[in-house]
Design an enzyme around this catalytic site. Structure first.
Site, PDB file in Angstrom:
ATOM      1  N   ASP A  35      43.066  35.203  29.409  1.00 32.59           N
ATOM      2  CA  ASP A  35      43.016  33.830  29.919  1.00 32.59           C
ATOM      3  C   ASP A  35      43.213  32.815  28.807  1.00 32.59           C
ATOM      4  OD1 ASP A  35      41.503  35.447  32.052  1.00 32.59           O
ATOM      5  OD2 ASP A  35      42.071  33.545  32.970  1.00 32.59           O
TER       6      ASP A  35
ATOM      7  N   ARG B 166      39.776  24.741  36.742  1.00 35.66           N
ATOM      8  CA  ARG B 166      39.161  25.919  36.092  1.00 35.66           C
ATOM      9  C   ARG B 166      39.299  25.739  34.574  1.00 35.66           C
ATOM     10  NH1 ARG B 166      40.387  31.656  38.418  1.00 35.66           N
ATOM     11  NH2 ARG B 166      38.326  31.986  37.511  1.00 35.66           N
TER      12      ARG B 166
ATOM     13  N   ASN C 164      38.961  37.054  28.491  1.00 38.49           N
ATOM     14  CA  ASN C 164      39.532  37.639  29.705  1.00 38.49           C
ATOM     15  C   ASN C 164      38.370  37.894  30.667  1.00 38.49           C
ATOM     16  OD1 ASN C 164      41.850  38.679  31.179  1.00 38.49           O
ATOM     17  ND2 ASN C 164      40.942  40.701  30.920  1.00 38.49           N
ATOM     18  N   LYS C 165      38.685  38.380  31.838  1.00 41.15           N
ATOM     19  CA  LYS C 165      37.692  38.592  32.891  1.00 41.15           C
ATOM     20  C   LYS C 165      36.421  39.268  32.369  1.00 41.15           C
ATOM     21  CE  LYS C 165      37.790  37.510  36.243  1.00 41.15           C
ATOM     22  NZ  LYS C 165      37.108  36.205  36.522  1.00 41.15           N
TER      23      LYS C 165
ATOM     24  N   GLN D 211      38.571  41.818  41.637  1.00 42.25           N
ATOM     25  CA  GLN D 211      40.031  41.689  41.503  1.00 42.25           C
ATOM     26  C   GLN D 211      40.701  43.051  41.313  1.00 42.25           C
ATOM     27  OE1 GLN D 211      37.820  39.741  39.960  1.00 42.25           O
ATOM     28  NE2 GLN D 211      38.555  37.664  39.673  1.00 42.25           N
TER      29      GLN D 211
ATOM     30  N   ARG E 161      44.905  32.950  41.608  1.00 40.31           N
ATOM     31  CA  ARG E 161      44.110  33.102  40.385  1.00 40.31           C
ATOM     32  C   ARG E 161      44.921  33.911  39.389  1.00 40.31           C
ATOM     33  NH1 ARG E 161      45.002  37.847  40.377  1.00 40.31           N
ATOM     34  NH2 ARG E 161      43.575  38.047  38.643  1.00 40.31           N
ATOM     35  N   GLY E 162      44.358  34.042  38.156  1.00 37.25           N
ATOM     36  CA  GLY E 162      45.139  34.671  37.092  1.00 37.25           C
ATOM     37  C   GLY E 162      45.770  33.555  36.268  1.00 37.25           C
ATOM     38  N   ALA E 163      45.628  33.646  34.953  1.00 33.41           N
ATOM     39  CA  ALA E 163      45.972  32.511  34.091  1.00 33.41           C
ATOM     40  C   ALA E 163      47.402  31.963  34.297  1.00 33.41           C
ATOM     41  CB  ALA E 163      45.726  32.883  32.634  1.00 33.41           C
TER      42      ALA E 163
END
Ligand code: MRU
Length: 352
Positions: free
Chosen positions: A239, A89, A249-250, A198, A46-48
């Site tokens: 993201d 995603r 973002n998150k 995370q 995960r993570g852009a």
């Protein structure tokens, strides 16, 4: 780096299973592209930027498998593969950017009449280039960001925008690493980052591994911590950034930006230019992923909310550009007005 988030062996993809961190360090091997797509959906990776790089290798694996079948319609058959990865995603634009870059490469090769096995080898090389360029971009943006920090520096971050979220080095944590490498005494406060943790599971693990001092707080402690003073900057990843600087973002990033403004602490976004979606005028247009209610109703597999309760679980929020003091990219630091400064950096950036 003492661990690899993503490793390519030439014929298989190896991913560090992030769903098991920090208690187990398990590397999973992939040779079949639908399994790679599933790994993205399930947050094994995960993570852009990491999602983009993984999709590129997934496409390379698919090309290898399809070319081995000995047919001559590889570019057409890859269309289905692109569709599968694009559907994993929706928010991180790096995914779409990487799929498009692979698609353009495959198309150029097939127009020039290259045989399928050669196209497959060239696509693997392209994915490797995307991987390498991501690490290089992070090192460059890290150096630009480190120059913004005092010595000593206390940085508050949210989610994980580290080596685990990229091909290596990290974006927000890349800034922290670069500051440490430049000899600055830098310490991090990590938000735990509900609901998937995370921050607690990944950022705390990654910084401990690197010997960078880290203090973990629950998300609802950030206000009290900022009010207490001594925090020099809030730095987060992204993201997707619209061309006016609005930043997805998150989930939980936006309230942090509001708190940073209230306490006069600069709020920085650190991201490669591949995270900027120049096609979008503002954050209103950014698609926000909604994930399973189970992420909210359960804690470590145990139900903590009543059966049947209504749940809203957006994975990301949008921070308005007006709250962002600077966007740190590999081509330099953008300051408001972002519509002008991001565009200028894009034109300066070396072409891939
Ligand atoms: O749902 P995730 O874990 O993929 O979300 C990750 C984030 O929001 C990161 O902050 C972002 O992708 C930047 S990573 C360099």
């Amino acid at each position: 780096m003492s661990f690899d988030t993503i490793r390519w062996t030439g014929d298989r993809l190896v991913l560090l299973d992030q769903t098991l961190l920090p208690t187990q360090e398990v590397y999973r091997e992939y040779t079949h592209y639908p399994d790679v797509a599933r790994a993205i959906v399930d947050l094994v990776v995960r993570g852009a930027p990491a999602i983009g790089v993984t999709a590129a290798f997934g496409i390379a694996l698919a090309a290898r498998e399809l070319a081995a079948e000995g047919r001559t319609d590889l570019p057409e058959r890859l269309e289905e593969v692109y569709r599968v990865f694009r559907a994993t995603r929706p928010t991180a634009v790096n995914l779409f950017w990487a799929v498009e870059r692979m698609r353009r490469r495959a198309e150029a090769l097939s127009v020039s009449g290259r045989p399928d096995p050669e196209v497959a080898r060239a696509l693997a090389a392209e994915a490797e280039a995307i991987f390498r360029e991501d690490v290089e971009a992070n090192r460059r943006l890290g150096a630009f960001g480190a120059a913004l920090l005092p010595d000593p520096a206390m940085v508050l971050t949210h989610c994980n925008a580290g080596a685990l979220a990229t091909a290596g080095y990290g974006t927000a944590l890349g800034v922290v690493r670069a500051a440490a490498e430049a000899g600055k005494r830098v310490a991090v406060i990590a938000d735990e980052t509900r609901p998937v943790l995370q921050g607690a599971r990944l950022t705390a693990w990654e910084l401990q591994r690197d010997g960078i001092p880290v203090t973990l707080i629950a998300d609802n402690m950030a206000g009290a911590r900022l009010r207490r003073g001594g925090v020099d900057a809030v730095i987060v990843g992204a993201d997707r950034i619209a061309r006016n600087g609005d930043t997805a973002n998150k989930i939980g990033t936006y309230p942090l930006a509001v708190l940073a403004r209230e306490h006069r602490v600069p709020f920085y976004v650190a991201a490669p230019l591949s995270t900027v979606d120049f096609a979008l005028a503002s954050g209103e247009e950014i698609p926000i992923e909604e994930r399973s209610e189970r992420e909210v109703t359960h804690w470590g597999g145990t139900r903590v909310a009543p059966e049947g309760v209504a749940v809203w679980n957006p994975a990301f929020d949008v921070t308005p550009a007006a709250l962002v003091a600077a966007i740190v990219t590999e081509a330099g630091v953008a300051r408001p007005p972002y519509a002008e400064t991001l565009e200028r950096l894009r034109r300066q950036a070396p072409a891939p």
